[in-house]
Design a protein around this motif. Structure first.
Motif, PDB file in Angstrom:
ATOM      1  N   ASP A   9       0.389  -1.103   0.098  1.00 19.77           N
ATOM      2  CA  ASP A   9       0.008   0.128  -0.028  1.00 19.77           C
ATOM      3  C   ASP A   9       0.641   1.564   0.049  1.00 19.77           C
ATOM      4  N   GLY A  10       0.414   1.985  -0.565  1.00 23.78           N
ATOM      5  CA  GLY A  10       1.204   3.458  -0.198  1.00 23.78           C
ATOM      6  C   GLY A  10       1.782   3.937  -1.570  1.00 23.78           C
ATOM      7  N   VAL A  11       1.426   2.784  -2.252  1.00 29.37           N
ATOM      8  CA  VAL A  11       2.922   3.301  -3.362  1.00 29.37           C
ATOM      9  C   VAL A  11       2.054   4.176  -4.408  1.00 29.37           C
ATOM     10  N   ALA A  12       3.296   5.010  -5.102  1.00 29.85           N
ATOM     11  CA  ALA A  12       2.189   5.657  -5.949  1.00 29.85           C
ATOM     12  C   ALA A  12       2.385   5.417  -7.697  1.00 29.85           C
ATOM     13  N   LEU A  13       2.033   5.935  -8.495  1.00 30.44           N
ATOM     14  CA  LEU A  13       2.713   4.886 -10.274  1.00 30.44           C
ATOM     15  C   LEU A  13       3.159   6.203 -10.846  1.00 30.44           C
ATOM     16  N   GLY A  14       4.120   5.945 -11.558  1.00 30.39           N
ATOM     17  CA  GLY A  14       4.327   6.413 -12.471  1.00 30.39           C
ATOM     18  C   GLY A  14       5.095   6.214 -13.834  1.00 30.39           C
ATOM     19  N   GLY A  15       5.308   7.113 -14.976  1.00 31.30           N
ATOM     20  CA  GLY A  15       6.407   6.467 -15.575  1.00 31.30           C
ATOM     21  C   GLY A  15       7.905   6.803 -15.855  1.00 31.30           C
ATOM     22  N   VAL A  16       8.329   7.344 -16.882  1.00 28.86           N
ATOM     23  CA  VAL A  16       9.596   7.991 -17.030  1.00 28.86           C
ATOM     24  C   VAL A  16       9.519   9.454 -16.961  1.00 28.86           C
ATOM     25  N   ALA A  17       8.717   9.570 -16.920  1.00 28.86           N
ATOM     26  CA  ALA A  17       8.214  11.239 -16.572  1.00 28.86           C
ATOM     27  C   ALA A  17       8.067  11.377 -15.773  1.00 28.86           C
ATOM     28  N   THR A  18       7.014  10.686 -14.716  1.00 28.90           N
ATOM     29  CA  THR A  18       7.411  11.100 -13.685  1.00 28.90           C
ATOM     30  C   THR A  18       8.730  11.703 -13.161  1.00 28.90           C
ATOM     31  N   PHE A  19       9.680  10.018 -13.141  1.00 29.56           N
ATOM     32  CA  PHE A  19      11.050   9.616 -12.336  1.00 29.56           C
ATOM     33  C   PHE A  19      11.687  11.253 -12.827  1.00 29.56           C
ATOM     34  N   LEU A  20      11.621  11.616 -14.675  1.00 28.15           N
ATOM     35  CA  LEU A  20      12.560  12.869 -14.924  1.00 28.15           C
ATOM     36  C   LEU A  20      12.379  14.089 -14.035  1.00 28.15           C
ATOM     37  N   GLY A  21      10.733  14.767 -13.641  1.00 27.86           N
ATOM     38  CA  GLY A  21      10.241  15.353 -13.234  1.00 27.86           C
ATOM     39  C   GLY A  21      11.078  15.770 -11.992  1.00 27.86           C
ATOM     40  N   ASP A  22      10.287  14.740 -11.358  1.00 28.99           N
ATOM     41  CA  ASP A  22      11.754  15.183  -9.480  1.00 28.99           C
ATOM     42  C   ASP A  22      13.310  14.851 -10.538  1.00 28.99           C
ATOM     43  N   ALA A  23      13.969  14.616 -10.981  1.00 28.34           N
ATOM     44  CA  ALA A  23      14.985  13.950 -10.981  1.00 28.34           C
ATOM     45  C   ALA A  23      15.676  15.627 -11.419  1.00 28.34           C
TER      46      ALA A  23
END
Lengths: 183, 183, 183
Positions: B160-174
């Motif tokens: 539980d409590g895991v977000a789902l995301g793609g490469v854009a999610t990762f790059l947005g944070d990175a």
């Protein structure tokens, strides 16, 4: 807003602009730089997903291929003119990402077949398609000259449109990047 | 010092603020972003030590779990509804970090047992404890949707409590991070 | 240009300088930070090529050696005073980079011999030479204390001039770096 600027006292504007320039010099460009060291299919795939994703978001992308990663750029293996050790190296390292082993669950090539089949079934782009997409999106592909030299790989064994560069090329791009990863 | 600001000519202040805003847009947040690609116990451990250390220092932390790394987020394996290939993948990849192999000195699981015993003896937190600490410290855990799709993993197989995301999610944070690492 | 600054209204200068200071606090130093997790000869080599390259370009460099990477800093293995498990760990992990296996094409040590021979033939610096160069160029070498503790490695088993540090030491350097990589 730029109209406001012209009304300012030139001395104030000069001081502000000079100070800002010092800050801008150290600001990263909108760039992502990857070093791809690994020749594993799965890691190559991860690097291409990140590279094409970043390019799609409008970032400039450089991929610096070094060591085993360099295989991704090989279009053919030329044995003529190579030393015995270079020939052995050439025969034992794969050509193009599609022939690469996966880092886990390899089982003599089964892992690669399974991963590739599952990707096709789920309509995820293959490593070859991602590689072509990367090139069409102007992702800068750089072959590490030191690795080429050590492994005895010549420029005409590499695909077209690849730049050659050393560690200074990589660091020059990486130091001006928002994200730099070693894959 | 903020009192000085109000006395300034509004045109000067507007120009300075506008220029600074352009610079701030490219400044990183106090954030650390990790891509965890590897499913090896030791690399998962390293990522959790960095993540909890960064959270303890007051940095925001995101961990993006992709490929083999995704195993860290699996609470159970559901075989029903999976294709044969997905079932094989599911059975051959470990569930939760505690079951993972180490990348070196594995000897059919002995390496894991030894590493875990030595960590316990030295009172170093185990990978499970570090994982729980990370969640309590609000480390953002993101499952890579492309990997879930390729491996046939569904959201209800994840903790539980895991977000789902793609490469854009990762790059947005990175792209907004002070440190981004590929583990 | 600094003469322009003194002619400015002090209130303007104070406002500008205060705003710039807030921005500078988050700007990276001219620094590169590497975490070397892997004990593979080829990955150690890649990290040293990047480290010495960066130092040659005038960047400050820190290498944080953790887990299997720590082997690079071992000058000898002392078995006396170690528990049975620590002794086994000590005997199974290599000493100094020159004894390390390569991550691919290992063939019971043949890969290492081949890679080292080819590097010598092409007059590329060996891993030992690069390591010595790194030290002469004031690359900061840091041994991860948690890894030392878990593996039972003491400070006098490490080469001289190595700093000891934990994850906070690494993150402190990494957060102020233009490039941070996990190798």
């Amino acid at each position: 807003m730029t109209t406001t600027a012209v009304e300012l006292d030139p001395a104030i504007k000069a001081y502000v602009d000079q100070q800002l320039e010092l800050i801008r010099e150290r600001q990263p460009d909108n760039r992502v730089t990857l070093v791809v060291f690994s020749g594993d299919l799965d890691r190559q795939l991860a690097s291409l997903v990140i590279a094409t994703g970043a390019a799609a978001m409008g970032l400039d992308v450089s991929i610096f291929y070094t060591f085993w990663g360099l295989s991704a750029l090989k279009k053919r293996t030329t044995l003529a003119g190579k030393s015995l050790k270079e020939k052995l190296f050439a025969l034992m390292t794969p050509r193009r990402p599609g022939r690469m082993p996966v880092s886990k669950l390899n089982f003599g090539g089964m892992g690669r077949v399974m991963l590739k089949t599952m990707m096709r079934e789920k309509q995820v782009a293959s490593v070859e398609e991602l590689f072509d997409m990367a090139r069409q999106m102007d992702v800068k592909l750089i072959a590490c000259t030191m690795s080429m030299d050590v492994m005895g790989i010549t420029k005409d064994e590499l695909i077209d449109g690849v730049a050659l560069g050393g560690v200074a090329t990589f660091l020059g791009d990486a130091a001006r990047s928002r994200v730099a990863l070693f894959v």
